[in-house]
Design a protein around this motif. Structure first.
Motif, PDB file in Angstrom:
ATOM      1  N   ARG A 177       0.970  -1.274   0.177  1.00  0.00           N
ATOM      2  CA  ARG A 177       0.077   0.020  -0.059  1.00  0.00           C
ATOM      3  C   ARG A 177       0.837   1.306  -0.012  1.00  0.00           C
ATOM      4  N   GLN A 178       2.111   1.141   0.323  1.00  0.00           N
ATOM      5  CA  GLN A 178       3.219   2.382   0.228  1.00  0.00           C
ATOM      6  C   GLN A 178       4.368   1.688  -0.066  1.00  0.00           C
ATOM      7  N   VAL A 179       5.592   2.567  -0.216  1.00  0.00           N
ATOM      8  CA  VAL A 179       6.693   1.990  -0.439  1.00  0.00           C
ATOM      9  C   VAL A 179       7.456   1.526   0.853  1.00  0.00           C
ATOM     10  N   LEU A 180       7.772   0.042   0.563  1.00  0.00           N
ATOM     11  CA  LEU A 180       8.159  -0.380   2.003  1.00  0.00           C
ATOM     12  C   LEU A 180       9.707  -0.329   2.059  1.00  0.00           C
ATOM     13  N   ALA A 181      10.478  -0.312   0.857  1.00  0.00           N
ATOM     14  CA  ALA A 181      11.687  -0.567   0.794  1.00  0.00           C
ATOM     15  C   ALA A 181      12.270  -0.026  -0.527  1.00  0.00           C
ATOM     16  N   ILE A 182      13.606   0.576  -0.554  1.00  0.00           N
ATOM     17  CA  ILE A 182      14.161   1.061  -2.048  1.00  0.00           C
ATOM     18  C   ILE A 182      15.619   0.340  -1.686  1.00  0.00           C
ATOM     19  N   GLU A 183      16.199  -0.252  -2.672  1.00  0.00           N
ATOM     20  CA  GLU A 183      17.494  -0.838  -2.391  1.00  0.00           C
ATOM     21  C   GLU A 183      18.442   0.044  -2.685  1.00  0.00           C
ATOM     22  N   ALA A 184      19.532   0.192  -1.698  1.00  0.00           N
ATOM     23  CA  ALA A 184      20.643   1.156  -1.977  1.00  0.00           C
ATOM     24  C   ALA A 184      21.820   0.154  -1.956  1.00  0.00           C
ATOM     25  N   THR A 188      19.908  -6.367  -2.967  1.00  0.00           N
ATOM     26  CA  THR A 188      18.682  -6.961  -3.123  1.00  0.00           C
ATOM     27  C   THR A 188      18.512  -7.770  -1.874  1.00  0.00           C
ATOM     28  N   ALA A 189      19.204  -8.882  -1.569  1.00  0.00           N
ATOM     29  CA  ALA A 189      18.982  -9.683  -0.502  1.00  0.00           C
ATOM     30  C   ALA A 189      18.865  -8.989   0.872  1.00  0.00           C
ATOM     31  N   ASN A 190      19.814  -8.122   1.182  1.00  0.00           N
ATOM     32  CA  ASN A 190      19.547  -7.310   2.365  1.00  0.00           C
ATOM     33  C   ASN A 190      18.505  -6.296   2.451  1.00  0.00           C
ATOM     34  N   MET A 191      18.093  -5.774   1.453  1.00  0.00           N
ATOM     35  CA  MET A 191      16.858  -5.112   1.260  1.00  0.00           C
ATOM     36  C   MET A 191      15.649  -5.873   1.592  1.00  0.00           C
ATOM     37  N   LEU A 192      15.411  -7.359   1.016  1.00  0.00           N
ATOM     38  CA  LEU A 192      14.370  -7.923   1.098  1.00  0.00           C
ATOM     39  C   LEU A 192      14.422  -8.429   2.594  1.00  0.00           C
ATOM     40  N   ARG A 193      15.522  -8.422   3.372  1.00  0.00           N
ATOM     41  CA  ARG A 193      15.691  -8.798   4.830  1.00  0.00           C
ATOM     42  C   ARG A 193      14.838  -7.714   5.607  1.00  0.00           C
ATOM     43  N   ARG A 194      15.395  -6.448   5.297  1.00  0.00           N
ATOM     44  CA  ARG A 194      14.590  -5.429   5.735  1.00  0.00           C
ATOM     45  C   ARG A 194      13.206  -5.437   5.752  1.00  0.00           C
ATOM     46  N   VAL A 195      12.620  -5.878   4.637  1.00  0.00           N
ATOM     47  CA  VAL A 195      11.332  -6.152   4.672  1.00  0.00           C
ATOM     48  C   VAL A 195      10.827  -7.190   5.459  1.00  0.00           C
ATOM     49  N   VAL A 196      11.464  -8.074   5.809  1.00  0.00           N
ATOM     50  CA  VAL A 196      11.052  -9.006   6.620  1.00  0.00           C
ATOM     51  C   VAL A 196      10.882  -8.743   8.108  1.00  0.00           C
ATOM     52  N   GLU A 197      11.727  -7.742   8.218  1.00  0.00           N
ATOM     53  CA  GLU A 197      11.955  -7.267   9.782  1.00  0.00           C
ATOM     54  C   GLU A 197      10.719  -6.281   9.963  1.00  0.00           C
ATOM     55  N   ILE A 198      10.619  -5.423   8.592  1.00  0.00           N
ATOM     56  CA  ILE A 198       9.640  -4.405   8.905  1.00  0.00           C
ATOM     57  C   ILE A 198       8.189  -4.841   9.115  1.00  0.00           C
ATOM     58  N   ARG A 199       7.867  -6.416   8.601  1.00  0.00           N
ATOM     59  CA  ARG A 199       6.676  -6.914   8.413  1.00  0.00           C
ATOM     60  C   ARG A 199       6.417  -8.110   9.439  1.00  0.00           C
TER      61      ARG A 199
END
Length: 275
Positions: A177-184, A188-199
């Motif tokens: 529904r919103q932007v959850l993460a942007i890869e810096a 990619t893998a670490n960005m998706l791990r951040r999403v796991v923590e966020i959710r």
């Protein structure tokens, strides 16, 4: 590739599996492939014909010219190099000078590298153009298909990717529904791990949202490629997302059958857009 009568090419190989796949695909298509391993990055199992350090382009250039090779392609990951490998030889120095003059972001630096190498009499080609079998054709690739609601999220993810990509920030995003993460710079893998923590504490466990790995508007795919693999699918599933969106004919897929099988098992869709 059109209008190529002498099918000789040098493949400069970084890390991971993509150089193996590109090498084999090229050879299956009738190319004579001279494999150059980049020291500190290439996989030993690749058994390259020659190994050079990042700053040692002169030796590779001389060998390519001796073999009558004018076409070059670059594939494989490049991490943080050993500083002694970056020390340029005379041939590489002029290329590096072009890069130093174009430090406005990764995309401009990549184009400067290409310009510098091509000024030496070579032509750099994108591996995805030579090996379309290693990319997705446009369309849904999986048994699971995006719903009408998913398509709205996909459109939003593509829009966000274009905006951040135009600024050379990155182009991989996770959108619900919103932007959850942007890869810096973390990848990619670490960005998706951040999403796991966020959710992890969200209400309900129903999958929603998409991961989009898109090409930046100014990204030069001759030296800066994108790819997804089975690990990407697993990370997306772990993040509770509905699917993956990539650019058709431009994003590499590592082990296509295994990627689609993993996505089908996880009930995740993969959509290739454009082209």
């Amino acid at each position: 590739m059109k209008n190529v009568s002498d099918k000789k090419i040098a493949l400069f190989a970084g890390a991971l599996r993509l150089p193996f796949l590109v090498r084999d695909s090229l050879r299956a298509s009738g190319w004579e492939v001279f494999v150059v391993g980049l020291r500190g990055f290439y996989e030993p199992e690749l058994m390259p014909d020659m190994v050079v350090r990042l700053g040692g382009g002169g030796a590779a250039a001389r060998e390519c010219k001796r073999r009558g090779i004018k076409l070059l392609t670059f594939v494989g990951a490049i991490g943080h190099p050993d500083l002694s490998d970056v020390r340029p030889d005379l041939w590489s120095l002029s290329v590096f000078m072009k890069v130093l003059k174009n430090q406005k972001g990764y995309d401009s630096m990549a184009r400067a590298v290409i310009s510098g190498i091509e000024s030496k009499g070579f032509k750099i080609v994108g591996a995805q153009d030579l090996c379309p079998d290693l990319t997705f054709a446009p369309g849904v690739q999986t048994k699971t298909r995006p719903t009408t609601a998913d398509k709205k999220v996909i459109d939003r993810a593509i829009q966000v990717s274009k905006v951040i990509g135009a600024e050379d920030i990155g182009a991989s995003v996770v959108v619900d529904r919103q932007v959850l993460a942007i890869e810096a710079a973390e990848g990619t893998a670490n960005m998706l791990r951040r999403v796991v923590e966020i959710r992890k504490n969200r209400r309900g466990k129903k999958a929603s949202g998409v991961f989009a790995k898109m090409i930046k508007p100014k990204q030069d795919l001759r030296i800066d490629t994108t790819a997804i693999g089975v690990d990407t699918v697993r990370d997306v599933a772990a993040a509770g997302l509905r699917g993956i969106v990539v650019d058709a004919k431009e994003c590499f897929v590592i082990d296509r059958a295994a990627v689609i099988s993993a996505a089908d098992k996880a009930k995740i869709f993969i959509v290739a857009v454009g082209a």
